[in-house]
Design a protein around this motif. Sequence first.
Motif, PDB file in Angstrom:
ATOM      1  N   SER A  78      59.362  -8.209  40.625  1.00  0.00           N
ATOM      2  CA  SER A  78      59.288  -7.197  41.685  1.00  0.00           C
ATOM      3  C   SER A  78      57.818  -6.936  41.984  1.00  0.00           C
ATOM      4  CB  SER A  78      59.950  -5.890  41.227  1.00  0.00           C
ATOM      5  OG  SER A  78      59.203  -5.333  40.147  1.00  0.00           O
ATOM      6  N   ILE A  79      57.565  -6.263  43.100  1.00  0.00           N
ATOM      7  CA  ILE A  79      56.186  -5.893  43.468  1.00  0.00           C
ATOM      8  C   ILE A  79      55.553  -5.059  42.347  1.00  0.00           C
ATOM      9  CG2 ILE A  79      54.798  -4.536  45.106  1.00  0.00           C
ATOM     10  CD1 ILE A  79      55.875  -6.550  46.891  1.00  0.00           C
ATOM     11  N   LYS A  80      56.297  -4.087  41.843  1.00  0.00           N
ATOM     12  CA  LYS A  80      55.781  -3.223  40.775  1.00  0.00           C
ATOM     13  C   LYS A  80      55.446  -4.045  39.536  1.00  0.00           C
ATOM     14  CE  LYS A  80      54.884   0.514  38.364  1.00  0.00           C
ATOM     15  NZ  LYS A  80      53.488   0.993  38.410  1.00  0.00           N
ATOM     16  N   ALA A  81      56.331  -4.992  39.182  1.00  0.00           N
ATOM     17  CA  ALA A  81      56.091  -5.833  38.001  1.00  0.00           C
ATOM     18  C   ALA A  81      54.835  -6.689  38.193  1.00  0.00           C
ATOM     19  CB  ALA A  81      57.305  -6.713  37.722  1.00  0.00           C
ATOM     20  N   VAL A  82      54.637  -7.205  39.401  1.00  0.00           N
ATOM     21  CA  VAL A  82      53.420  -7.985  39.689  1.00  0.00           C
ATOM     22  C   VAL A  82      52.184  -7.111  39.466  1.00  0.00           C
ATOM     23  CG1 VAL A  82      52.106  -9.204  41.482  1.00  0.00           C
ATOM     24  CG2 VAL A  82      54.574  -9.581  41.290  1.00  0.00           C
ATOM     25  N   ASP A  83      52.245  -5.868  39.949  1.00  0.00           N
ATOM     26  CA  ASP A  83      51.124  -4.928  39.744  1.00  0.00           C
ATOM     27  C   ASP A  83      50.835  -4.712  38.259  1.00  0.00           C
ATOM     28  OD1 ASP A  83      50.268  -4.304  42.296  1.00  0.00           O
ATOM     29  OD2 ASP A  83      51.596  -2.569  42.517  1.00  0.00           O
ATOM     30  N   VAL A  84      51.894  -4.498  37.474  1.00  0.00           N
ATOM     31  CA  VAL A  84      51.728  -4.233  36.041  1.00  0.00           C
ATOM     32  C   VAL A  84      51.046  -5.431  35.376  1.00  0.00           C
ATOM     33  CG1 VAL A  84      52.936  -3.854  33.844  1.00  0.00           C
ATOM     34  CG2 VAL A  84      53.660  -2.606  35.891  1.00  0.00           C
ATOM     35  N   VAL A  85      51.512  -6.640  35.683  1.00  0.00           N
ATOM     36  CA  VAL A  85      50.943  -7.854  35.072  1.00  0.00           C
ATOM     37  C   VAL A  85      49.497  -8.051  35.530  1.00  0.00           C
ATOM     38  CG1 VAL A  85      51.147 -10.357  34.834  1.00  0.00           C
ATOM     39  CG2 VAL A  85      53.219  -8.950  34.866  1.00  0.00           C
ATOM     40  N   MET A  86      49.253  -7.848  36.832  1.00  0.00           N
ATOM     41  CA  MET A  86      47.898  -8.021  37.366  1.00  0.00           C
ATOM     42  C   MET A  86      46.932  -7.025  36.726  1.00  0.00           C
ATOM     43  SD  MET A  86      46.559  -7.728  41.290  1.00  0.00           S
ATOM     44  CE  MET A  86      47.214  -6.073  41.487  1.00  0.00           C
ATOM     45  N   ASN A  87      47.317  -5.759  36.651  1.00  0.00           N
ATOM     46  CA  ASN A  87      46.429  -4.741  36.087  1.00  0.00           C
ATOM     47  C   ASN A  87      46.171  -4.992  34.604  1.00  0.00           C
ATOM     48  OD1 ASN A  87      46.109  -3.482  38.541  1.00  0.00           O
ATOM     49  ND2 ASN A  87      47.785  -2.045  38.213  1.00  0.00           N
ATOM     50  N   ASP A  88      47.179  -5.497  33.902  1.00  0.00           N
ATOM     51  CA  ASP A  88      47.005  -5.885  32.504  1.00  0.00           C
ATOM     52  C   ASP A  88      45.945  -6.986  32.394  1.00  0.00           C
ATOM     53  OD1 ASP A  88      48.243  -5.997  29.608  1.00  0.00           O
ATOM     54  OD2 ASP A  88      48.137  -8.076  30.298  1.00  0.00           O
ATOM     55  N   GLY A  89      46.011  -7.957  33.303  1.00  0.00           N
ATOM     56  CA  GLY A  89      45.038  -9.055  33.297  1.00  0.00           C
ATOM     57  C   GLY A  89      43.624  -8.562  33.585  1.00  0.00           C
ATOM     58  N   ILE A  90      43.507  -7.601  34.497  1.00  0.00           N
ATOM     59  CA  ILE A  90      42.192  -7.027  34.824  1.00  0.00           C
ATOM     60  C   ILE A  90      41.618  -6.324  33.589  1.00  0.00           C
ATOM     61  CG2 ILE A  90      41.004  -5.270  36.209  1.00  0.00           C
ATOM     62  CD1 ILE A  90      43.059  -6.010  38.480  1.00  0.00           C
ATOM     63  N   GLN A  91      42.460  -5.564  32.895  1.00  0.00           N
ATOM     64  CA  GLN A  91      42.021  -4.901  31.657  1.00  0.00           C
ATOM     65  C   GLN A  91      41.561  -5.935  30.633  1.00  0.00           C
ATOM     66  OE1 GLN A  91      41.842  -1.607  30.712  1.00  0.00           O
ATOM     67  NE2 GLN A  91      42.411  -0.939  32.740  1.00  0.00           N
ATOM     68  N   LYS A  92      42.349  -7.000  30.479  1.00  0.00           N
ATOM     69  CA  LYS A  92      42.009  -8.022  29.476  1.00  0.00           C
ATOM     70  C   LYS A  92      40.701  -8.723  29.830  1.00  0.00           C
ATOM     71  CE  LYS A  92      46.503  -9.170  27.406  1.00  0.00           C
ATOM     72  NZ  LYS A  92      47.767  -8.780  28.011  1.00  0.00           N
ATOM     73  N   MET A  93      40.459  -8.972  31.107  1.00  0.00           N
ATOM     74  CA  MET A  93      39.184  -9.589  31.510  1.00  0.00           C
ATOM     75  C   MET A  93      38.020  -8.661  31.184  1.00  0.00           C
ATOM     76  SD  MET A  93      39.681 -11.878  34.939  1.00  0.00           S
ATOM     77  CE  MET A  93      40.882 -10.977  35.875  1.00  0.00           C
ATOM     78  N   ALA A  94      38.207  -7.364  31.440  1.00  0.00           N
ATOM     79  CA  ALA A  94      37.153  -6.388  31.119  1.00  0.00           C
ATOM     80  C   ALA A  94      36.890  -6.370  29.610  1.00  0.00           C
ATOM     81  CB  ALA A  94      37.555  -4.996  31.607  1.00  0.00           C
ATOM     82  N   GLU A  95      37.961  -6.469  28.816  1.00  0.00           N
ATOM     83  CA  GLU A  95      37.805  -6.461  27.358  1.00  0.00           C
ATOM     84  C   GLU A  95      37.044  -7.696  26.881  1.00  0.00           C
ATOM     85  OE1 GLU A  95      41.931  -3.903  27.139  1.00  0.00           O
ATOM     86  OE2 GLU A  95      41.940  -5.920  26.276  1.00  0.00           O
ATOM     87  N   SER A  96      37.333  -8.855  27.471  1.00  0.00           N
ATOM     88  CA  SER A  96      36.592 -10.073  27.114  1.00  0.00           C
ATOM     89  C   SER A  96      35.133  -9.970  27.544  1.00  0.00           C
ATOM     90  CB  SER A  96      37.225 -11.306  27.768  1.00  0.00           C
ATOM     91  OG  SER A  96      38.449 -11.606  27.147  1.00  0.00           O
ATOM     92  N   THR A  97      34.908  -9.392  28.714  1.00  0.00           N
ATOM     93  CA  THR A  97      33.551  -9.254  29.246  1.00  0.00           C
ATOM     94  C   THR A  97      32.699  -8.382  28.333  1.00  0.00           C
ATOM     95  OG1 THR A  97      34.383  -9.482  31.502  1.00  0.00           O
ATOM     96  CG2 THR A  97      32.215  -8.491  31.267  1.00  0.00           C
ATOM     97  N   ALA A  98      33.293  -7.303  27.823  1.00  0.00           N
ATOM     98  CA  ALA A  98      32.564  -6.361  26.964  1.00  0.00           C
ATOM     99  C   ALA A  98      32.350  -6.914  25.555  1.00  0.00           C
ATOM    100  CB  ALA A  98      33.328  -5.042  26.896  1.00  0.00           C
ATOM    101  N   GLY A  99      33.075  -7.963  25.205  1.00  0.00           N
ATOM    102  CA  GLY A  99      32.962  -8.541  23.865  1.00  0.00           C
ATOM    103  C   GLY A  99      33.906  -7.856  22.893  1.00  0.00           C
ATOM    104  N   LYS A 100      34.157  -8.535  21.783  1.00  0.00           N
ATOM    105  CA  LYS A 100      35.137  -8.036  20.802  1.00  0.00           C
ATOM    106  C   LYS A 100      34.509  -7.979  19.419  1.00  0.00           C
ATOM    107  CE  LYS A 100      38.851  -9.654  23.712  1.00  0.00           C
ATOM    108  NZ  LYS A 100      40.125 -10.330  23.888  1.00  0.00           N
ATOM    109  N   PRO A 101      33.564  -7.041  19.232  1.00  0.00           N
ATOM    110  CA  PRO A 101      32.846  -6.983  17.951  1.00  0.00           C
ATOM    111  C   PRO A 101      33.689  -6.438  16.800  1.00  0.00           C
ATOM    112  CG  PRO A 101      32.201  -5.143  19.332  1.00  0.00           C
ATOM    113  CD  PRO A 101      33.096  -6.008  20.169  1.00  0.00           C
TER     114      PRO A 101
END
Length: 214
Positions: A78-101
């Motif tokens: 669904s549109i909502k499910a696509v949003d949830v998955v996309m926003n999760d991916g954006i968060q994960k990219m930010a987490e990788s960008t900041a590093g995982k010390p």
Amino acid sequence: MAMPIDYDGMRTGDESERTDNVDEYRRTCIDFIEDISHDYEAWVDYYKLPEDEDKRRRAGIRATITRTNEWIAKVAQSIKAVDVVMNDGIQKMAESTAGKPLEIGVFVNHKSGYTETRPGIIDVNVKGAGRDGRKVKLGFHFKDDRFRIESTCDAYLDETDLPAQEFDMMDIHLKLHAENGKSRDVISFTVTISEVENGVEFDRRGVSTIVHLV
């Protein structure tokens, strides 16, 4: 420049991009994930990191694009499910960008990052350890918000009786309420761990997890 960990690239309420056609919206969002990844890669450039750390962060961003876009294409119904998955991916990219010390693991059904389980009350196992003898404790995602959570089924993380103490080695269990969930629902949540020295937060990192209900 602000840290990307606080960068809120999540797209909610941008009605101009909206469509009722799920396939069309999937394509838009797959392109968006690819496009926004370049912003995160630009942050990695800006940090001028040692080569191995630079590679590690870029690899995390690229891996997220692949997995998240696979989930947008195949899991989200669904549109909502696509949003949830996309926003999760954006968060994960930010987490990788900041590093995982910090050593942090968040597990649903013995998997991390991209997970699946049945509807109901879901056990979330959070493990963590600090560096150089520092302790860790459950932190806050943003101001007074303990967790970030977004779902297609009104899921929530139980905030009663959360462990407030500092741990040498954290190994705790959270309850993710998805009793309203049904097969094909998706839930994305972020758990934040604070690294503490002499009672003061020294560093913190969030870890985002997506759950596909089956």
